[in-house]
Scaffold this active site. Structure first.
Site, PDB file in Angstrom:
ATOM      1  N   THR A 174       0.894  -1.161   0.000  1.00 37.93           N
ATOM      2  CA  THR A 174       0.000   0.000   0.000  1.00 37.93           C
ATOM      3  C   THR A 174       0.928   1.205   0.000  1.00 37.93           C
ATOM      4  OG1 THR A 174      -0.106   0.127   2.410  1.00 37.93           O
ATOM      5  CG2 THR A 174      -1.821  -1.187   1.342  1.00 37.93           C
ATOM      6  N   HIS A 175       0.526   2.271  -0.639  1.00 41.64           N
ATOM      7  CA  HIS A 175       1.375   3.459  -0.794  1.00 41.64           C
ATOM      8  C   HIS A 175       2.728   3.096  -1.385  1.00 41.64           C
ATOM      9  CE1 HIS A 175      -1.625   5.282   1.864  1.00 41.64           C
ATOM     10  NE2 HIS A 175      -1.475   4.205   2.618  1.00 41.64           N
ATOM     11  N   SER A 294      17.682  -0.964 -25.685  1.00 43.60           N
ATOM     12  CA  SER A 294      18.152   0.408 -25.853  1.00 43.60           C
ATOM     13  C   SER A 294      19.082   0.443 -27.058  1.00 43.60           C
ATOM     14  CB  SER A 294      18.903   0.841 -24.599  1.00 43.60           C
ATOM     15  OG  SER A 294      19.733   1.945 -24.899  1.00 43.60           O
ATOM     16  N   TYR A 334     -30.360  16.866 -35.495  1.00 51.10           N
ATOM     17  CA  TYR A 334     -29.025  16.655 -36.040  1.00 51.10           C
ATOM     18  C   TYR A 334     -28.232  17.950 -36.212  1.00 51.10           C
ATOM     19  CZ  TYR A 334     -25.160  15.275 -38.975  1.00 51.10           C
ATOM     20  OH  TYR A 334     -23.903  15.071 -39.463  1.00 51.10           O
TER      21      TYR A 334
HETATM   22  N1  ARG Z   1     -21.271  12.549 -42.564  1.00 51.42           N
HETATM   23  C1  ARG Z   1     -22.369  12.935 -41.728  1.00 51.42           C
HETATM   24  C2  ARG Z   1     -22.079  12.504 -40.268  1.00 51.42           C
HETATM   25  O1  ARG Z   1     -21.119  11.836 -40.015  1.00 51.42           O
HETATM   26  C3  ARG Z   1     -23.593  12.250 -42.202  1.00 51.42           C
HETATM   27  C4  ARG Z   1     -24.851  12.940 -41.903  1.00 51.42           C
HETATM   28  C5  ARG Z   1     -24.980  14.204 -42.673  1.00 51.42           C
HETATM   29  N2  ARG Z   1     -26.257  14.799 -42.455  1.00 51.42           N
HETATM   30  C6  ARG Z   1     -26.520  16.093 -42.701  1.00 51.42           C
HETATM   31  N3  ARG Z   1     -27.719  16.496 -42.436  1.00 51.42           N
HETATM   32  N4  ARG Z   1     -25.626  16.894 -43.213  1.00 51.42           N
HETATM   33  O2  ARG Z   1     -22.792  12.866 -39.377  1.00 51.42           O
END
Ligand code: ARG
Length: 503
Positions: A174-175, A294, A334
């Site tokens: 330990t330690h 080495s 997205y």
């Molecule tokens: N290459 C893009 C990614 O990896 C795919 C999706 C693109 N979608 C968009 N609405 N531009 O996310």
């Protein structure tokens, strides 16, 4: 020439340039200018990195096309042409794809080049958003299975070491100070337990990767009568991610996976560090296969592989940080930031899988120096706790026993020192309290180990029980992994035979 914006997901920048005749089927006339971006073209493109999901995209395209035909959304003969084109594109390989913003666009362009405008029917009722999410999950499943395999191999190596060295006493720390004697088996099974939990965490992450986002479309579903369960099934996913916005835009499955990999890398780094220290003290000799020399100092044999294993934990922790920072505060649905989230997962799964494999090999091939270990097992009066336990078992309050042994530790750490301490603390001879032979035993590292037979302790008897549960857990996880791998194989075959019905 006229330019028409095609009805895509509205985000791909799809432009169809025709001769104005309206005959979009006329190959050679139809020219698709799909990828704009001007000076930012290469900045936008993920095509090179998407090589990783080339096969996944073909599978996703196939499953989606089969489903569209089954649902009567596209005609069987069109599906057949698209699926035939996809086979040809697979043979030509990722390197032969036309230019594109990403692999999804490039494959679609390649399909349209082969089939004509009807090839564009492949993208009915979906978006690149659900498509890429499906591709990442499809590919990541395979990668995580490989990572899982390496955790099992490492557990097997550790179990084998434990089996061979049930009675090989060694110093426990330990330690980083000598603390109590233990055995190589007990040390190895400590890491086996940690790696076992790493396996469990990866299996849990796998279960959440293995859900299909396909059919989520851009994020808002589709008017077409699609069958999401069917595409999920064709791709071997266990279920669908129900909410279409969640399906197309969530990446917590990436974060969870990278975190689980990072945790495993952290376990590996501790294991590597221990072995590096043990090698430094000649407790263990690494195989030449896992050592380096080495370039100037002829006598050197360095544990470089384990130092690199140790370093991978830093990369993985960096990826967790990078990925978390990318995802933090991203609005639904997205956003293109997500393109850069994915690469963290590929880098981490590759690095950690390799590190795990190397650690398994290094452990499996290392030679433990039993004599040195036995000689060092008692270093630093490491049997002191056992002596105090013995005095306490013979009626002394543990605190008094602790004080007595602490005084002996300062004055020679042997029987005579204990006798002197007894006179000082108790006012009479040690013999009056405990059998001297039992004290001599407690001072012996091997006896000390053998006496610590509480559940999970280092005594060979206690280690046998731990070995048994380690072996049982390993066998269970091996079965789970084999079944999971088989399920993917079965799904791949089933998709192929569905496709064969059209081509
Ligand atoms: N290459 C893009 C990614 O990896 C795919 C999706 C693109 N979608 C968009 N609405 N531009 O996310």
């Amino acid at each position: 020439m006229t330019e028409e914006s095609a009805p895509d997901d509205g985000e791909s920048g799809l432009t169809v340039v025709t001769d104005g005749s309206g005959d979009a089927d006329d190959e050679g006339v139809v020219r698709r200018v799909r990828f704009s971006g001007g000076p930012a073209r290469s900045f936008l493109s993920s095509l090179a990195a998407d090589e990783r999901i080339f096969q996944a995209d073909l599978a996703v395209d196939r499953a989606h096309t089969v489903m569209l035909a089954e649902q009567g959304i596209i005609a069987d003969d069109v599906a057949g042409e698209i699926l035939t084109a996809l086979d040809a594109i697979e043979v030509d390989g990722h390197g032969s794809l036309p230019d594109g913003e990403d692999v999804h666009e490039a494959i679609e362009t390649a399909v349209i080049e082969r089939v004509g405008a009807d090839g564009g029917k492949m993208h009915t009722a979906r978006s690149r958003n659900d498509e890429v999410a499906a591709c990442i999950r499809y590919r990541l499943r395979e990668d995580v299975l490989e990572a899982l395999e390496t955790t099992l191999a490492l557990r097997e190596s550790l179990v084998d070491v434990a089996d061979t060295h049930r009675e090989t006493t060694m110093p426990g720390y330990t330690h980083l100070q000598p603390a109590q004697p233990t055995t190589v088996a007990h040390w190895a099974l400590a890491y086996e337990g940690a790696v076992r939990r790493d396996t469990e965490r990866l299996l849990e992450a796998y279960a959440r990767i293995n859900e299909s986002p396909l059919g989520g479309a851009a994020f808002a579903g589709t008017t077409f009568d699609i069958d999401r369960e069917r595409t999920a099934d064709l791709l071997g996913f266990d279920s669908v991610v129900e909410n279409s916005m969640d399906a197309s835009s969530s990446r917590d499955f990436l974060l969870e996976t990278v975190q689980a990999l990072s945790t495993h890398a952290t376990t590996l780094s501790g294991l590597a560090e221990d072995v590096i220290i043990f090698a430094n003290r000649s407790f263990v000799e690494l195989s030449d296969d896992y050592s380096s020399t080495s370039s100037i100092m002829p006598q050197k044999k360095n544990p470089d592989t384990l130092e690199l294993v140790r370093a991978v934990a830093g990369d993985a922790a960096g990826s967790v940080q990078g990925l978390t920072t990318t995802l933090k505060g991203l609005p639904r649905a997205y956003n293109r930031d997500l393109q850069r989230a994915t690469t963290h997962a590929w880098e981490t799964v590759d690095a950690v899988t390799e590190a795990s494999e190397v650690a398994a090999g290094a452990v499996a091939t290392a030679d433990w120096n039993e004599e040195t270990l036995a000689a060092e097992a008692g270093e630093g009066f490491s049997t002191a706790t056992g002596v105090a336990d013995l005095l306490a078992a013979n009626g002394l309050p543990f605190r008094t026993a602790h004080e007595l042994v602490a005084i002996a530790a300062e004055n020679g750490a042997d029987y005579d020192a204990l006798e002197a301490a007894s006179q000082e603390v108790l006012g009479d001879s040690l013999e009056a309290h405990v059998d001297p032979d039992a004290v001599e035993d407690a001072l012996d590292p091997a006896e000390s180990v053998a006496s610590r037979d509480s559940q999970g302790g280092p005594a060979p008897k206690a280690v046998d029980a731990q070995l048994e549960s380690a072996r049982e857990a390993l066998a269970t996880d091996e079965d789970v992994l084999a079944d999971t791998t088989d399920a993917l194989e079965t799904a791949r075959d089933a998709l192929r035979s569905e496709v064969n019905g059209y081509v």
